[in-house]
Scaffold this active site. Sequence first.
Site, mmCIF file in Angstrom:
data_model
loop_
_atom_site.group_PDB
_atom_site.id
_atom_site.type_symbol
_atom_site.label_atom_id
_atom_site.label_comp_id
_atom_site.label_asym_id
_atom_site.label_seq_id
_atom_site.Cartn_x
_atom_site.Cartn_y
_atom_site.Cartn_z
ATOM 1 N N ASP A 273 -1.340 14.443 9.185
ATOM 2 C CA ASP A 273 -0.342 15.106 10.041
ATOM 3 C C ASP A 273 -0.912 16.453 10.486
ATOM 4 O OD1 ASP A 273 3.107 14.778 10.139
ATOM 5 O OD2 ASP A 273 2.117 16.568 10.921
ATOM 6 N N THR B 185 9.027 2.784 20.677
ATOM 7 C CA THR B 185 10.426 3.075 20.978
ATOM 8 C C THR B 185 11.002 2.095 21.995
ATOM 9 O OG1 THR B 185 11.822 4.733 22.052
ATOM 10 C CG2 THR B 185 9.528 4.747 22.682
ATOM 11 N N ASP B 186 12.334 1.959 21.982
ATOM 12 C CA ASP B 186 12.989 1.113 23.004
ATOM 13 C C ASP B 186 12.984 1.794 24.369
ATOM 14 O OD1 ASP B 186 14.851 3.129 22.491
ATOM 15 O OD2 ASP B 186 16.526 1.781 22.087
ATOM 16 N N TYR C 65 8.036 11.386 28.089
ATOM 17 C CA TYR C 65 7.922 10.854 26.711
ATOM 18 C C TYR C 65 7.788 9.333 26.737
ATOM 19 C CZ TYR C 65 9.553 8.899 22.282
ATOM 20 O OH TYR C 65 9.667 8.132 21.144
ATOM 21 N N LYS D 142 4.681 6.872 25.638
ATOM 22 C CA LYS D 142 4.778 5.836 24.597
ATOM 23 C C LYS D 142 4.439 4.465 25.204
ATOM 24 C CE LYS D 142 5.906 6.155 20.793
ATOM 25 N NZ LYS D 142 5.193 6.470 19.520
ATOM 26 N N VAL E 180 27.173 18.727 25.234
ATOM 27 C CA VAL E 180 27.085 17.299 25.604
ATOM 28 C C VAL E 180 26.552 17.211 27.029
ATOM 29 C CG1 VAL E 180 28.439 15.209 26.006
ATOM 30 C CG2 VAL E 180 28.974 16.695 24.045
ATOM 31 N N ARG F 281 23.569 5.047 23.365
ATOM 32 C CA ARG F 281 22.378 4.846 22.538
ATOM 33 C C ARG F 281 22.744 3.867 21.429
ATOM 34 N NH1 ARG F 281 20.728 6.767 26.454
ATOM 35 N NH2 ARG F 281 19.313 8.523 26.782
ATOM 36 N N HIS G 111 18.054 11.162 33.138
ATOM 37 C CA HIS G 111 18.712 10.719 31.886
ATOM 38 C C HIS G 111 18.982 9.206 31.897
ATOM 39 C CE1 HIS G 111 22.034 12.025 28.812
ATOM 40 N NE2 HIS G 111 21.146 11.193 28.297
HETATM 41 P P1 NAD Z 1 9.001 13.628 14.661
HETATM 42 O O1 NAD Z 1 8.857 14.436 15.895
HETATM 43 O O2 NAD Z 1 10.091 13.955 13.701
HETATM 44 O O3 NAD Z 1 7.633 13.664 13.828
HETATM 45 C C1 NAD Z 1 6.383 13.564 14.439
HETATM 46 C C2 NAD Z 1 5.331 13.898 13.393
HETATM 47 O O4 NAD Z 1 4.030 13.731 14.012
HETATM 48 C C3 NAD Z 1 5.381 15.350 12.877
HETATM 49 O O5 NAD Z 1 5.182 15.379 11.487
HETATM 50 C C4 NAD Z 1 4.234 16.036 13.601
HETATM 51 O O6 NAD Z 1 3.674 17.133 12.885
HETATM 52 C C5 NAD Z 1 3.253 14.884 13.747
HETATM 53 N N1 NAD Z 1 2.313 15.081 14.860
HETATM 54 C C6 NAD Z 1 2.621 15.450 16.138
HETATM 55 N N2 NAD Z 1 1.488 15.556 16.857
HETATM 56 C C7 NAD Z 1 0.466 15.252 16.040
HETATM 57 C C8 NAD Z 1 -0.944 15.171 16.200
HETATM 58 N N3 NAD Z 1 -1.527 15.458 17.375
HETATM 59 N N4 NAD Z 1 -1.697 14.795 15.151
HETATM 60 C C9 NAD Z 1 -1.127 14.517 13.948
HETATM 61 N N5 NAD Z 1 0.198 14.599 13.725
HETATM 62 C C10 NAD Z 1 0.980 14.947 14.765
HETATM 63 O O7 NAD Z 1 9.095 12.120 15.149
HETATM 64 P P2 NAD Z 1 9.982 10.914 14.586
HETATM 65 O O8 NAD Z 1 11.323 11.002 15.165
HETATM 66 O O9 NAD Z 1 9.792 10.826 13.139
HETATM 67 O O10 NAD Z 1 9.236 9.685 15.300
HETATM 68 C C11 NAD Z 1 8.096 9.088 14.700
HETATM 69 C C12 NAD Z 1 7.599 7.977 15.597
HETATM 70 O O11 NAD Z 1 8.628 7.004 15.776
HETATM 71 C C13 NAD Z 1 7.200 8.425 16.995
HETATM 72 O O12 NAD Z 1 6.043 7.722 17.361
HETATM 73 C C14 NAD Z 1 8.383 8.039 17.865
HETATM 74 O O13 NAD Z 1 7.957 7.765 19.172
HETATM 75 C C15 NAD Z 1 8.867 6.798 17.163
HETATM 76 N N6 NAD Z 1 10.302 6.517 17.296
HETATM 77 C C16 NAD Z 1 11.233 7.476 17.010
HETATM 78 C C17 NAD Z 1 12.589 7.153 17.078
HETATM 79 C C18 NAD Z 1 13.657 8.170 16.750
HETATM 80 O O14 NAD Z 1 14.844 7.895 16.965
HETATM 81 N N7 NAD Z 1 13.320 9.328 16.227
HETATM 82 C C19 NAD Z 1 12.984 5.862 17.460
HETATM 83 C C20 NAD Z 1 11.994 4.916 17.763
HETATM 84 C C21 NAD Z 1 10.656 5.255 17.665
HETATM 85 O O1 DAU Z 2 15.649 5.375 21.633
HETATM 86 C C1 DAU Z 2 14.674 5.843 20.759
HETATM 87 C C2 DAU Z 2 14.394 7.299 21.021
HETATM 88 O O2 DAU Z 2 15.535 8.014 20.568
HETATM 89 C C3 DAU Z 2 13.145 7.822 20.357
HETATM 90 O O3 DAU Z 2 12.036 7.151 20.886
HETATM 91 C C4 DAU Z 2 12.988 9.332 20.568
HETATM 92 O O4 DAU Z 2 11.879 9.812 19.854
HETATM 93 C C5 DAU Z 2 14.242 10.004 20.054
HETATM 94 O O5 DAU Z 2 14.184 11.386 20.310
HETATM 95 C C6 DAU Z 2 15.492 9.417 20.715
HETATM 96 O O6 DAU Z 2 15.540 9.772 22.109
HETATM 97 P P1 DAU Z 2 16.920 10.215 22.824
HETATM 98 O O7 DAU Z 2 16.587 11.023 23.995
HETATM 99 O O8 DAU Z 2 17.831 9.054 23.007
HETATM 100 O O9 DAU Z 2 17.533 11.127 21.621
HETATM 101 P P2 DAU Z 2 18.257 12.548 21.618
HETATM 102 O O10 DAU Z 2 18.783 12.744 20.232
HETATM 103 O O11 DAU Z 2 17.440 13.615 22.206
HETATM 104 O O12 DAU Z 2 19.497 12.304 22.581
HETATM 105 C C7 DAU Z 2 20.439 11.267 22.344
HETATM 106 C C8 DAU Z 2 21.469 11.304 23.473
HETATM 107 O O13 DAU Z 2 22.247 12.489 23.359
HETATM 108 C C9 DAU Z 2 20.843 11.334 24.851
HETATM 109 O O14 DAU Z 2 21.647 10.567 25.732
HETATM 110 C C10 DAU Z 2 20.906 12.812 25.242
HETATM 111 C C11 DAU Z 2 22.158 13.303 24.528
HETATM 112 N N1 DAU Z 2 22.133 14.713 24.075
HETATM 113 C C12 DAU Z 2 21.080 15.136 23.324
HETATM 114 C C13 DAU Z 2 21.016 16.444 22.877
HETATM 115 C C14 DAU Z 2 19.847 16.921 22.070
HETATM 116 C C15 DAU Z 2 23.198 15.567 24.369
HETATM 117 O O15 DAU Z 2 24.192 15.160 25.027
HETATM 118 N N2 DAU Z 2 23.130 16.858 23.936
HETATM 119 C C16 DAU Z 2 22.076 17.339 23.209
HETATM 120 O O16 DAU Z 2 22.085 18.552 22.877
#
Ligand code: NAD
Ligand code: DAU
Length: 372
Positions: free
Chosen positions: A35, A141-142, A168, A172, A224, A232, A306
Amino acid sequence: MRTYLVTGGCGFIGSNFIHHMFRTYGDDIRIINVDALTYAGNPENLASVENLPNYTFVKADVCDKDAIRRVFAENDVDVVVHFAAESHVDRSILEPELFVRTNVLGTANMLNCAKEAWSLPDGPDPLGNYKPGKRFLHVSTDEVYGSLPDDPDAFFYETTPYAPHSPYSASKASSDFLVKAYMDTYHFPANITNCSNNYGPYQFPEKLIPLMINNALNGRKLPVYGDGMNVRDWLYVEDHCRAIDLVIHKAPLFETYNVGGHNEKRNIEIVKTIIEVLREELPDTDPRKANVSEDLITYVEDRKGHDRRYAIAPDKIRRDLGWEPETMFREGIRKTITWYFDHMDWMEHITNGAYMKYYEKMYGDRGAAESK
Ligand code: NAD
Ligand code: DAU
């Protein structure tokens, strides 16, 4: 003993996955966590495992060829679970090139280094031969599928064409295509998972659910986006970790799996549920309780581009690997809120100066939504 190289293990899902693996397999596995510790990487997430003899942390960037090569040279890695990424859509709108670097070039480098380390010089397959038992799981991701209409019968399947909209999701999608290209061109042993929105412990408060919990507890506005009607498909993070565990142990190579729990919610429903559960969980004597109400909800300017609705069809992973989500939404939200209550120090440490600057930049002059 199998050796797992987890990238991005100090982030939200990565750290939950490392805890899941140690809980499930204990001393029978070794985990190397690579990391770079960006703002999203927090070593505190793994404090309880950092001294285990079968856990190693390597601070390195996935784009750094020498560092990643060295990890493969010094360890007989069996499985790569590639989480490391820039993961926040709003940040990708401000800084798209960083997302291309980490998500596309970083994945290319991980693929290249794994291929180099795992390749056998001779063998029957003219496309590529690999040491047995090796596997690369690309966690995606979806959002690569784009946006669905507000039609309850429309879902993302593994066959849905890619149509990403944000920097983003475009980054991906590009990384997914690279993994697919490695599988097709070199028969590189990989899988891809495309998961819906996760929530649970250790999620950084830039994402909807922890941001709303943290703001509500501090009596701050709950911003919001747009009309709050975007949908979602929410999955408790432990269910995602179990899905990944199944894929790396049971899935045929080269397959892609959608992961999601048929748990579609509009953003405004999520925010209202958080308020309700916070009020149920906070004792009457807690002074924060008086602040937590729907009066905090503020409709603000929408996110650019969005996506309206995401909804995963998890039929394939259910049918082929027997995966089912186990945590129902209200129970998951309650567990998440309780976790944040019990870890207020964790929240305080990460909402320091840098976070407040981010918050100010993202929300400071964000105007009101045009309509709701
Ligand atoms: P996060 O942002 O919480 O964590 C990302 C991690 O990657 C951090 O620890 C960061 O330090 C590390 N990182 C970033 N850039 C780096 C680099 N250049 N080299 C090494 N490490 C690096 O992300 P998350 O929400 O845990 O998501 C993890 C994975 O799952 C991502 O690939 C994301 O696309 C995917 N994903 C996330 C969600 C979600 O809802 N969070 C859903 C589906 C898929
Ligand atoms: O679907 C999977 C993805 O879900 C992952 O691949 C991404 O890493 C993860 O960040 C997430 O993306 P979203 O953009 O869907 O998540 P986020 O939590 O940022 O936002 C969820 C929804 O809420 C989106 O429609 C935007 C809205 N939102 C978000 C924030 C941060 C708000 O209305 N207000 C806010 O302040």
